[in-house]
Motif scaffolding. Sequence first.
Motif, PDB file in Angstrom:
ATOM      1  N   TYR A 159       0.665  -1.359   0.159  1.00  0.00           N
ATOM      2  CA  TYR A 159       0.013  -0.011   0.332  1.00  0.00           C
ATOM      3  C   TYR A 159       0.712   1.172  -0.246  1.00  0.00           C
ATOM      4  N   GLY A 160       0.543   2.055  -0.923  1.00  0.00           N
ATOM      5  CA  GLY A 160       1.050   3.329  -1.217  1.00  0.00           C
ATOM      6  C   GLY A 160       0.378   4.388  -1.215  1.00  0.00           C
ATOM      7  N   GLU A 161       0.460   5.687  -0.831  1.00  0.00           N
ATOM      8  CA  GLU A 161      -0.614   6.797  -1.030  1.00  0.00           C
ATOM      9  C   GLU A 161       0.060   7.859  -1.384  1.00  0.00           C
ATOM     10  N   ALA A 162       0.383   9.131  -2.054  1.00  0.00           N
ATOM     11  CA  ALA A 162       0.646  10.093  -2.801  1.00  0.00           C
ATOM     12  C   ALA A 162      -0.614  11.006  -2.553  1.00  0.00           C
ATOM     13  N   VAL A 163      -0.288  12.683  -2.028  1.00  0.00           N
ATOM     14  CA  VAL A 163      -1.352  13.593  -2.316  1.00  0.00           C
ATOM     15  C   VAL A 163      -0.224  14.638  -2.743  1.00  0.00           C
ATOM     16  N   ASN A 164      -0.395  15.928  -3.636  1.00  0.00           N
ATOM     17  CA  ASN A 164       0.092  16.454  -4.526  1.00  0.00           C
ATOM     18  C   ASN A 164      -0.769  17.883  -3.425  1.00  0.00           C
ATOM     19  N   ALA A 165      -0.114  19.284  -4.357  1.00  0.00           N
ATOM     20  CA  ALA A 165       0.066  20.306  -3.181  1.00  0.00           C
ATOM     21  C   ALA A 165      -1.569  20.696  -3.829  1.00  0.00           C
ATOM     22  N   ALA A 166      -2.310  20.045  -4.410  1.00  0.00           N
ATOM     23  CA  ALA A 166      -4.077  20.448  -4.601  1.00  0.00           C
ATOM     24  C   ALA A 166      -4.661  19.230  -4.257  1.00  0.00           C
ATOM     25  N   GLY A 167      -4.180  18.609  -3.260  1.00  0.00           N
ATOM     26  CA  GLY A 167      -4.973  17.771  -2.157  1.00  0.00           C
ATOM     27  C   GLY A 167      -5.347  16.333  -2.793  1.00  0.00           C
ATOM     28  N   GLU A 168      -4.826  15.968  -4.477  1.00  0.00           N
ATOM     29  CA  GLU A 168      -5.494  15.694  -4.990  1.00  0.00           C
ATOM     30  C   GLU A 168      -4.618  13.900  -4.748  1.00  0.00           C
ATOM     31  N   ARG A 169      -5.420  13.012  -5.216  1.00  0.00           N
ATOM     32  CA  ARG A 169      -4.626  11.904  -3.961  1.00  0.00           C
ATOM     33  C   ARG A 169      -5.097  10.541  -5.186  1.00  0.00           C
ATOM     34  N   LYS A 170      -3.639   9.973  -4.795  1.00  0.00           N
ATOM     35  CA  LYS A 170      -3.646   8.722  -5.488  1.00  0.00           C
ATOM     36  C   LYS A 170      -2.972   7.743  -4.256  1.00  0.00           C
ATOM     37  N   THR A 171      -3.662   6.002  -4.480  1.00  0.00           N
ATOM     38  CA  THR A 171      -3.368   5.416  -4.287  1.00  0.00           C
ATOM     39  C   THR A 171      -2.846   4.004  -5.000  1.00  0.00           C
ATOM     40  N   ALA A 172      -1.384   3.527  -4.421  1.00  0.00           N
ATOM     41  CA  ALA A 172      -1.434   1.660  -4.686  1.00  0.00           C
ATOM     42  C   ALA A 172      -1.101   1.052  -3.810  1.00  0.00           C
ATOM     43  N   ARG A 173      -1.601   0.001  -4.944  1.00  0.00           N
ATOM     44  CA  ARG A 173      -1.962  -1.565  -3.779  1.00  0.00           C
ATOM     45  C   ARG A 173      -1.708  -2.862  -4.382  1.00  0.00           C
ATOM     46  N   LEU A 174      -1.282  -3.834  -3.646  1.00  0.00           N
ATOM     47  CA  LEU A 174      -0.629  -4.873  -4.206  1.00  0.00           C
ATOM     48  C   LEU A 174      -0.787  -6.118  -3.224  1.00  0.00           C
ATOM     49  N   LYS A 175      -1.272  -7.255  -3.979  1.00  0.00           N
ATOM     50  CA  LYS A 175      -1.759  -8.225  -3.621  1.00  0.00           C
ATOM     51  C   LYS A 175      -0.952  -9.296  -3.859  1.00  0.00           C
ATOM     52  N   THR A 176      -0.135  -9.206  -2.058  1.00  0.00           N
ATOM     53  CA  THR A 176       1.188  -9.938  -2.464  1.00  0.00           C
ATOM     54  C   THR A 176       0.650 -11.916  -1.557  1.00  0.00           C
ATOM     55  N   SER A 177       2.010 -12.746  -1.776  1.00  0.00           N
ATOM     56  CA  SER A 177       1.564 -13.853  -0.805  1.00  0.00           C
ATOM     57  C   SER A 177       2.099 -13.249   1.090  1.00  0.00           C
ATOM     58  N   SER A 178       2.036 -14.452   1.789  1.00  0.00           N
ATOM     59  CA  SER A 178       3.053 -13.955   3.146  1.00  0.00           C
ATOM     60  C   SER A 178       4.223 -13.012   2.593  1.00  0.00           C
ATOM     61  N   GLY A 179       4.809 -12.585   3.833  1.00  0.00           N
ATOM     62  CA  GLY A 179       5.581 -12.320   4.139  1.00  0.00           C
ATOM     63  C   GLY A 179       6.685 -12.752   3.929  1.00  0.00           C
ATOM     64  N   TYR A 180       6.887 -13.623   4.306  1.00  0.00           N
ATOM     65  CA  TYR A 180       7.777 -15.225   4.628  1.00  0.00           C
ATOM     66  C   TYR A 180       7.893 -15.373   3.717  1.00  0.00           C
ATOM     67  N   GLN A 181       7.240 -15.258   2.718  1.00  0.00           N
ATOM     68  CA  GLN A 181       7.186 -16.529   1.536  1.00  0.00           C
ATOM     69  C   GLN A 181       7.981 -15.421   0.271  1.00  0.00           C
ATOM     70  N   LEU A 182       7.261 -14.084   0.156  1.00  0.00           N
ATOM     71  CA  LEU A 182       7.289 -12.467  -0.578  1.00  0.00           C
ATOM     72  C   LEU A 182       8.715 -13.039  -0.541  1.00  0.00           C
ATOM     73  N   THR A 183       9.527 -12.971   0.487  1.00  0.00           N
ATOM     74  CA  THR A 183      11.031 -13.022   1.102  1.00  0.00           C
ATOM     75  C   THR A 183      11.663 -14.177   0.361  1.00  0.00           C
TER      76      THR A 183
END
Length: 69
Positions: free
Chosen positions: A1-25
Amino acid sequence: YGEAVNAAGERKTARLKTSSGYQLTIDGAVAIALHLLGGAEAVGAMTPSQLMGPRFVSSLPRCGDIVIS
């Protein structure tokens, strides 16, 4: 998950589904090791995306594409 907001207040969100943290590593480390053993060049310190490309995590088992909304 990540989120960014610009000076105008516009918001973008990024999401990524993964396996468990251990399995991903595990899956990521093995893929990178095989890549390097296959002769890929790595100079200095690199992040996984610098070495493997920006879509690397999406190519791993049980991982989806990054969705931006």
